[in-house]
Design an enzyme around this catalytic site. Structure first.
Site, PDB file in Angstrom:
ATOM      1  N   SER A   1       0.859  -1.193   0.000  1.00  0.00           N
ATOM      2  CA  SER A   1       0.000   0.000   0.000  1.00  0.00           C
ATOM      3  C   SER A   1       0.890   1.237   0.000  1.00  0.00           C
ATOM      4  O   SER A   1       2.039   1.185   0.463  1.00  0.00           O
ATOM      5  CB  SER A   1      -0.844   0.008   1.275  1.00  0.00           C
ATOM      6  OG  SER A   1      -1.513   1.243   1.423  1.00  0.00           O
TER       7      SER A   1
ATOM      8  N   TYR B   1      -1.825  -0.332  10.464  1.00  0.00           N
ATOM      9  CA  TYR B   1      -1.966  -0.709   9.050  1.00  0.00           C
ATOM     10  C   TYR B   1      -0.697  -0.310   8.288  1.00  0.00           C
ATOM     11  O   TYR B   1      -0.158  -1.102   7.504  1.00  0.00           O
ATOM     12  CB  TYR B   1      -3.202  -0.023   8.451  1.00  0.00           C
ATOM     13  CG  TYR B   1      -3.414  -0.320   6.976  1.00  0.00           C
ATOM     14  CD1 TYR B   1      -3.854  -1.573   6.566  1.00  0.00           C
ATOM     15  CD2 TYR B   1      -3.176   0.648   6.005  1.00  0.00           C
ATOM     16  CE1 TYR B   1      -4.049  -1.855   5.216  1.00  0.00           C
ATOM     17  CE2 TYR B   1      -3.370   0.382   4.665  1.00  0.00           C
ATOM     18  CZ  TYR B   1      -3.805  -0.872   4.267  1.00  0.00           C
ATOM     19  OH  TYR B   1      -3.986  -1.152   2.927  1.00  0.00           O
TER      20      TYR B   1
HETATM   21  N1  LIG Z   1      -8.629  -0.368  -1.900  1.00  0.00           N
HETATM   22  C1  LIG Z   1      -7.600   0.416  -1.633  1.00  0.00           C
HETATM   23  O1  LIG Z   1      -7.716   1.655  -1.768  1.00  0.00           O
HETATM   24  C2  LIG Z   1      -6.284  -0.164  -1.193  1.00  0.00           C
HETATM   25  C3  LIG Z   1      -5.203   0.711  -1.042  1.00  0.00           C
HETATM   26  C4  LIG Z   1      -3.981   0.207  -0.661  1.00  0.00           C
HETATM   27  C5  LIG Z   1      -3.828  -1.140  -0.443  1.00  0.00           C
HETATM   28  N2  LIG Z   1      -4.887  -1.975  -0.585  1.00  0.00           N
HETATM   29  C6  LIG Z   1      -4.647  -3.413  -0.331  1.00  0.00           C
HETATM   30  O2  LIG Z   1      -5.205  -4.186  -1.361  1.00  0.00           O
HETATM   31  C7  LIG Z   1      -5.597  -5.461  -0.848  1.00  0.00           C
HETATM   32  C8  LIG Z   1      -7.029  -5.751  -1.270  1.00  0.00           C
HETATM   33  O3  LIG Z   1      -7.867  -4.767  -0.692  1.00  0.00           O
HETATM   34  P1  LIG Z   1      -9.292  -4.379  -1.316  1.00  0.00           P
HETATM   35  O4  LIG Z   1      -9.343  -2.915  -1.373  1.00  0.00           O
HETATM   36  O5  LIG Z   1      -9.574  -5.181  -2.518  1.00  0.00           O
HETATM   37  O6  LIG Z   1     -10.219  -4.806  -0.081  1.00  0.00           O
HETATM   38  P2  LIG Z   1     -11.589  -5.602   0.006  1.00  0.00           P
HETATM   39  O7  LIG Z   1     -12.470  -5.288  -1.131  1.00  0.00           O
HETATM   40  O8  LIG Z   1     -12.077  -5.362   1.396  1.00  0.00           O
HETATM   41  O9  LIG Z   1     -11.127  -7.119  -0.141  1.00  0.00           O
HETATM   42  C9  LIG Z   1     -10.320  -7.721   0.821  1.00  0.00           C
HETATM   43  C10 LIG Z   1     -10.155  -9.176   0.447  1.00  0.00           C
HETATM   44  O10 LIG Z   1      -9.286  -9.779   1.417  1.00  0.00           O
HETATM   45  C11 LIG Z   1      -9.900 -10.962   1.894  1.00  0.00           C
HETATM   46  N3  LIG Z   1      -9.550 -11.211   3.278  1.00  0.00           N
HETATM   47  C12 LIG Z   1      -9.556 -10.337   4.316  1.00  0.00           C
HETATM   48  N4  LIG Z   1      -9.203 -10.948   5.444  1.00  0.00           N
HETATM   49  C13 LIG Z   1      -8.955 -12.248   5.116  1.00  0.00           C
HETATM   50  C14 LIG Z   1      -8.550 -13.384   5.838  1.00  0.00           C
HETATM   51  N5  LIG Z   1      -8.310 -13.330   7.150  1.00  0.00           N
HETATM   52  N6  LIG Z   1      -8.378 -14.546   5.181  1.00  0.00           N
HETATM   53  C15 LIG Z   1      -8.616 -14.629   3.860  1.00  0.00           C
HETATM   54  N7  LIG Z   1      -8.997 -13.590   3.104  1.00  0.00           N
HETATM   55  C16 LIG Z   1      -9.180 -12.415   3.744  1.00  0.00           C
HETATM   56  C17 LIG Z   1     -11.395 -10.738   1.748  1.00  0.00           C
HETATM   57  O11 LIG Z   1     -12.000 -12.010   1.653  1.00  0.00           O
HETATM   58  P3  LIG Z   1     -13.411 -12.372   2.366  1.00  0.00           P
HETATM   59  O12 LIG Z   1     -14.280 -11.176   2.224  1.00  0.00           O
HETATM   60  O13 LIG Z   1     -13.861 -13.566   1.609  1.00  0.00           O
HETATM   61  O14 LIG Z   1     -13.069 -12.657   3.771  1.00  0.00           O
HETATM   62  C18 LIG Z   1     -11.463  -9.947   0.456  1.00  0.00           C
HETATM   63  O15 LIG Z   1     -11.484 -10.810  -0.637  1.00  0.00           O
HETATM   64  C19 LIG Z   1      -5.390  -5.404   0.667  1.00  0.00           C
HETATM   65  O16 LIG Z   1      -4.174  -6.016   1.013  1.00  0.00           O
HETATM   66  C20 LIG Z   1      -5.316  -3.911   0.948  1.00  0.00           C
HETATM   67  O17 LIG Z   1      -4.571  -3.610   2.103  1.00  0.00           O
HETATM   68  C21 LIG Z   1      -6.109  -1.523  -0.952  1.00  0.00           C
END
Ligand SMILES: NC(=O)c1ccc[n+]([C@@H]2O[C@H](COP(=O)([O-])OP(=O)(O)OC[C@H]3O[C@@H](n4cnc5c(N)ncnc54)[C@H](OP(=O)(O)O)[C@@H]3O)[C@@H](O)[C@H]2O)c1
Length: 265
Positions: free
Chosen positions: A141, A154
């Site tokens: 991130s 985080y």
């Molecule tokens: N969106 C942003 O702006 C942003 C920015 C910087 C970094 N990121 C990073 O990008 C990645 C994806 O984020 P996103 O924005 O796509 O979030 P999201 O839509 O909330 O999706 C998160 C995913 O992680 C899975 N997950 C969470 N906890 C888990 C666990 N304990 N075991 C297995 N799976 C788990 C969830 O699966 P279930 O729902 O099936 O549990 C879901 O598929 C993360 O690492 C996040 O830190 C995102």
């Protein structure tokens, strides 16, 4: 040429789901990992509709070390893994005026965002180096580039996996396996929608997935977007720390605490 086998954690939502769909359009063979069976199945159906060669799903918590070893081992046994994306993660942070992050949320975020990445990657290291090919991707991130006063734990979790990916890249380069660090800015997903703040450079998940797919095809060491935010944060870490802290405290952000709890082993 046979279809690429791409394995993704966090494939049931947001960035993981969008990246799975991007690979589906390349007719890849996919293994989708997540916890929510219904959402994982919906993502799998969509990937099949987009042209994926084959889609398998596996419901497993990334905190479950044995479960992850089993899931990654089974994926590799079905077909050697070409691309492994450690993407699952949760955000947690502070609301304006709040000082102490909930210790339970902090530990859960570390267990998922850091130990979860180790649990995803470790089982694949020897099989991938044995074959001398493939790519491992770690989703970090912008919050891992320079600590932000809105989400200390985080930021720490993401800085840890940035360093892990960087170190691993050097080791794996000797064995023909690429390691890419993915550095998202704000991407429109359920995670970013929970954060109330100014979100410069907010991107659609499909737009971000296109950038990541292209970067992984080229085996780029770092795939960051938007680039101007990445370079600004890198510059911030070279400036006097108090000046940057002062500047960041001009902005307010509300990052809700995660409701996740560390799984008992
Ligand atoms: N969106 C942003 O702006 C942003 C920015 C910087 C970094 N990121 C990073 O990008 C990645 C994806 O984020 P996103 O924005 O796509 O979030 P999201 O839509 O909330 O999706 C998160 C995913 O992680 C899975 N997950 C969470 N906890 C888990 C666990 N304990 N075991 C297995 N799976 C788990 C969830 O699966 P279930 O729902 O099936 O549990 C879901 O598929 C993360 O690492 C996040 O830190 C995102």
């Amino acid at each position: 040429m046979s279809a690429k086998h791409v394995v993704l954690t966090g494939a049931s939502s947001g960035i993981g789901r969008a990246l799975a769909l991007r690979y589906a359009r390349e007719r890849a063979r996919l293994t989708l990992l997540g916890r929510d069976a219904a959402r994982l199945q919906a993502a799998a159906d969509e990937c099949r509709a987009q042209g994926a060669a084959e889609v398998a799903v596996s419901c497993v918590d990334v905190q479950d070390r044995a479960g992850m070893a089993q899931a990654i081992g089974a994926a590799f046994a079905a077909e050697p893994i070409d691309v492994l994306v450690a993407n699952a993660g949760v955000a947690t942070g502070l609301s304006p005026g709040q000082i102490l992050e909930s210790p339970d949320s902090v530990r859960a975020a570390l267990a998922i965002n850091v130990a979860g990445v180790f649990n995803t990657i470790e089982p694949a290291l020897l099989p991938m180096t044995g074959r001398g090919s493939g790519t491992i991707a770690v989703v970090g991130s912008m919050a891992g580039v320079r600590g932000l006063p809105y989400s200390p734990a985080y930021c720490a979790s993401k800085a840890a996996v940035h360093c892990y990916a960087e170190s691993l890249r050097g080791v794996m380069a000797r064995h023909g396996v690429g390691v890419s660090l993915i550095v998202p800015g704000f991407v429109k997903t359920p995670m970013s929608q929970r954060t109330k703040s100014w979100q410069p450079g907010l991107m659609e998940a499909s737009e971000f997935a296109e950038i990541v797919w292209r970067g992984l095809e080229r085996r780029k060491a770092v795939i960051a977007a938007p680039l101007y935010i990445y370079y600004a944060l890198r510059l911030f870490s070279l400036l006097p720390p108090r000046l940057v802290d002062w500047g960041m405290n001009r902005f307010t952000a509300e990052v809700p605490e995660t409701a996740e709890r560390e799984a008992a082993q």
